[in-house]
Design a protein around this motif. Structure first.
Motif, PDB file in Angstrom:
ATOM      1  N   LYS A 100      -4.309   0.716 -19.103  1.00 47.96           N
ATOM      2  CA  LYS A 100      -5.411   0.516 -18.490  1.00 47.96           C
ATOM      3  C   LYS A 100      -5.302   0.352 -17.072  1.00 47.96           C
ATOM      4  O   LYS A 100      -5.902   1.109 -16.200  1.00 47.96           O
ATOM      5  N   LEU A 101      -4.534  -0.168 -16.782  1.00 49.51           N
ATOM      6  CA  LEU A 101      -3.724  -0.802 -15.469  1.00 49.51           C
ATOM      7  C   LEU A 101      -3.290   0.431 -14.946  1.00 49.51           C
ATOM      8  O   LEU A 101      -3.497   0.694 -13.664  1.00 49.51           O
ATOM      9  N   GLN A 102      -2.278   1.105 -15.597  1.00 49.59           N
ATOM     10  CA  GLN A 102      -1.853   2.538 -14.949  1.00 49.59           C
ATOM     11  C   GLN A 102      -2.751   3.395 -14.600  1.00 49.59           C
ATOM     12  O   GLN A 102      -2.733   3.977 -13.781  1.00 49.59           O
ATOM     13  N   LYS A 103      -3.687   3.454 -15.418  1.00 46.82           N
ATOM     14  CA  LYS A 103      -4.797   4.687 -15.340  1.00 46.82           C
ATOM     15  C   LYS A 103      -5.419   4.158 -14.044  1.00 46.82           C
ATOM     16  O   LYS A 103      -5.979   5.063 -13.021  1.00 46.82           O
ATOM     17  N   LYS A 104      -5.766   3.020 -13.808  1.00 51.78           N
ATOM     18  CA  LYS A 104      -6.379   2.577 -12.634  1.00 51.78           C
ATOM     19  C   LYS A 104      -5.761   2.992 -11.293  1.00 51.78           C
ATOM     20  O   LYS A 104      -6.376   3.173 -10.356  1.00 51.78           O
ATOM     21  N   LEU A 105      -4.397   2.622 -11.442  1.00 52.33           N
ATOM     22  CA  LEU A 105      -3.769   2.782 -10.262  1.00 52.33           C
ATOM     23  C   LEU A 105      -3.594   4.583 -10.138  1.00 52.33           C
ATOM     24  O   LEU A 105      -3.596   5.123  -9.046  1.00 52.33           O
ATOM     25  N   LEU A 106      -3.475   5.199 -11.325  1.00 52.48           N
ATOM     26  CA  LEU A 106      -3.449   6.867 -11.083  1.00 52.48           C
ATOM     27  C   LEU A 106      -4.669   7.204 -10.419  1.00 52.48           C
ATOM     28  O   LEU A 106      -4.682   8.051  -9.654  1.00 52.48           O
ATOM     29  N   ASP A 107      -5.785   6.712 -10.948  1.00 52.26           N
ATOM     30  CA  ASP A 107      -6.944   7.242 -10.544  1.00 52.26           C
ATOM     31  C   ASP A 107      -7.092   6.967  -8.880  1.00 52.26           C
ATOM     32  O   ASP A 107      -7.726   7.657  -8.082  1.00 52.26           O
ATOM     33  N   ARG A 108      -6.700   5.797  -8.123  1.00 57.01           N
ATOM     34  CA  ARG A 108      -6.587   5.596  -6.836  1.00 57.01           C
ATOM     35  C   ARG A 108      -5.801   6.490  -6.316  1.00 57.01           C
ATOM     36  O   ARG A 108      -5.988   6.857  -5.075  1.00 57.01           O
ATOM     37  N   GLU A 109      -4.650   6.838  -6.582  1.00 60.70           N
ATOM     38  CA  GLU A 109      -3.644   7.921  -6.061  1.00 60.70           C
ATOM     39  C   GLU A 109      -4.111   9.060  -5.931  1.00 60.70           C
ATOM     40  O   GLU A 109      -4.221   9.844  -5.211  1.00 60.70           O
ATOM     41  N   GLU A 110      -4.880   9.385  -6.996  1.00 60.01           N
ATOM     42  CA  GLU A 110      -5.445  10.860  -7.135  1.00 60.01           C
ATOM     43  C   GLU A 110      -6.515  11.153  -6.052  1.00 60.01           C
ATOM     44  O   GLU A 110      -7.036  12.216  -5.728  1.00 60.01           O
TER      45      GLU A 110
END
Length: 384
Positions: free
Chosen positions: A7-17
């Motif tokens: 879940k935390l990895q996804k939040k970081l990925l969303d920020r990057e995208e």
């Protein structure tokens, strides 16, 4: 052991995208249009030496406070500094916190009680929002600087309620992401008429407005009309920490119930000595006058390069050029950086989507030539 939970990895990925991933910057020698050091105090060797001299003269040789202020950390410099601040800011009492964040979460998590109501400006600082979320009171936002919407919401809630609630109204004298100010006299009159408690954060007004940098409330002679003032030392004062001004009873209450005050180690003596040296400098410095001159020059230059329509109107040290889209504003900031100017892009979600911006922080040490050049560069980039 694996890395972050998914879940935390996804939040970081969303920020990057979304091109909004934050990273710690490196120190640069670029022309400074980004720091909060409005008067240059943070890098002034004379003030560094003055703070050291205070410690030498008082024969203070300890590096830390040794504990919370309620245990072993309430060293003599705390008593002296709070007395100095009370006099300088024409207050009944002063209580120092370790940071503006600590002051805001300590105040708003403890003062408003269950059943009370907090009204806050929609652009209020994140630290105040966090404190409000920790409170048991109900909270409602109102449109930025819109006293009429505040009135409508207050009267609607009071007509629905059968009990008498305490109402707290929260605003800032200078908003950090817009650089603008509310009509503080109107807010004071409103709170007096409707018996609300007014709290004003003066973080970006201290050292910028008023005689000797006392802040906007004192410049307007409204300091006695508010329930609490929150001033910080990490902007124009060039140090660290914050102070809440209010009645002696409010100070006693915060000492007993503000958890961010109670359960933390106090500031070291060197920080208190630094705050004292900064305030001593405010009494005689010409840097405030230089800063005000630069603010007026910047505003005039906006007109000559036809950028005024892109900027939020401001009389403070903060001036923002709205450029839609994280990618666009980051790209223009990078082009300006390549020309040796440090101007920071402010991205969503820090500001609302579509309100991304370049934030120019002005200082007493910026030259007319630097201001003119950076705005001329900006004019070429936004016209592409």
């Amino acid at each position: 052991m694996e890395g972050l939970p998914k879940k935390l990895q996804k939040k970081l990925l969303d920020r990057e995208e979304s091109n909004a991933l934050r990273k710690l910057p490196k120190q640069t020698d670029l022309v400074d249009f980004s720091s909060n050091d409005y008067l240059g105090f943070a890098v002034e060797k004379k003030l560094f030496d003055k703070a050291h001299q205070i410690l030498v003269e008082k024969e203070i040789h300890q590096n830390g406070a040794t504990g919370s202020r309620l245990l072993s950390g309430n060293h003599q410099l705390y008593i002296e500094t709070e007395a100095m601040l009370t006099k300088f800011h024409n207050a009944e009492s002063a209580l120092i916190f370790n940071s503006g964040y600590d002051a805001n979460i300590g105040f708003f998590s403890s003062v408003p009680q269950r059943g009370d109501i907090i009204f806050y400006d929609e652009f209020i600082h994140a630290s105040i929002r966090d404190g409000i979320q920790m409170s048991n009171a109900k909270s409602y936002k109102f449109a930025h600087n819109d006293i009429e919407e505040l009135k409508t919401k207050l009267l609607s809630l009071r007509s629905e309620s059968k009990s008498q609630q305490e109402v707290f109204v929260v605003t800032e004298s200078v908003f950090s992401m817009d650089g603008d100010s509310p009509d503080l006299k109107t807010f004071v009159d409103f709170c007096n008429e409707y018996k609300c408690y007014l709290i004003v954060d003066e973080a970006h007004a201290t050292g910028v407005f008023g005689d000797k940098g006392v802040g906007l409330l004192q410049e307007l002679r409204l300091e006695d009309e508010v329930f609490a003032r929150i001033n910080t030392f990490g902007k124009a004062l060039g140090s660290h920490g914050a102070v809440i001004f209010g009645s002696k009873d409010l100070k006693s209450y915060l000492v007993n119930f503000a958890r961010s005050f109670i359960y933390t180690t106090g500031l070291p003596p060197h920080t208190l000595a630094t705050i004292q040296s900064m305030y001593t400098e405010l009494k005689t410095t010409s840097e405030i006058e230089k800063l005000q001159g630069n603010i007026q020059f910047f505003k005039q230059k906006l007109k000559t390069v036809n950028l005024k329509p892109l900027f939020i109107d401001s009389n403070s040290a903060i001036h923002c050029c709205v450029i839609r889209g994280n990618e666009n504003v980051k790209s223009i900031a990078a082009e300006i950086k390549n020309k040796d100017f440090d101007v920071k892009p402010i991205l969503s979600p820090t500001v609302p989507l579509g309100k991304e911006r370049l934030r120019f922080c002005l200082h007493s040490y910026n030259s007319d030539e630097e201001i003119a050049e950076v705005l001329e560069l900006l004019a070429t980039f936004v016209s592409k």
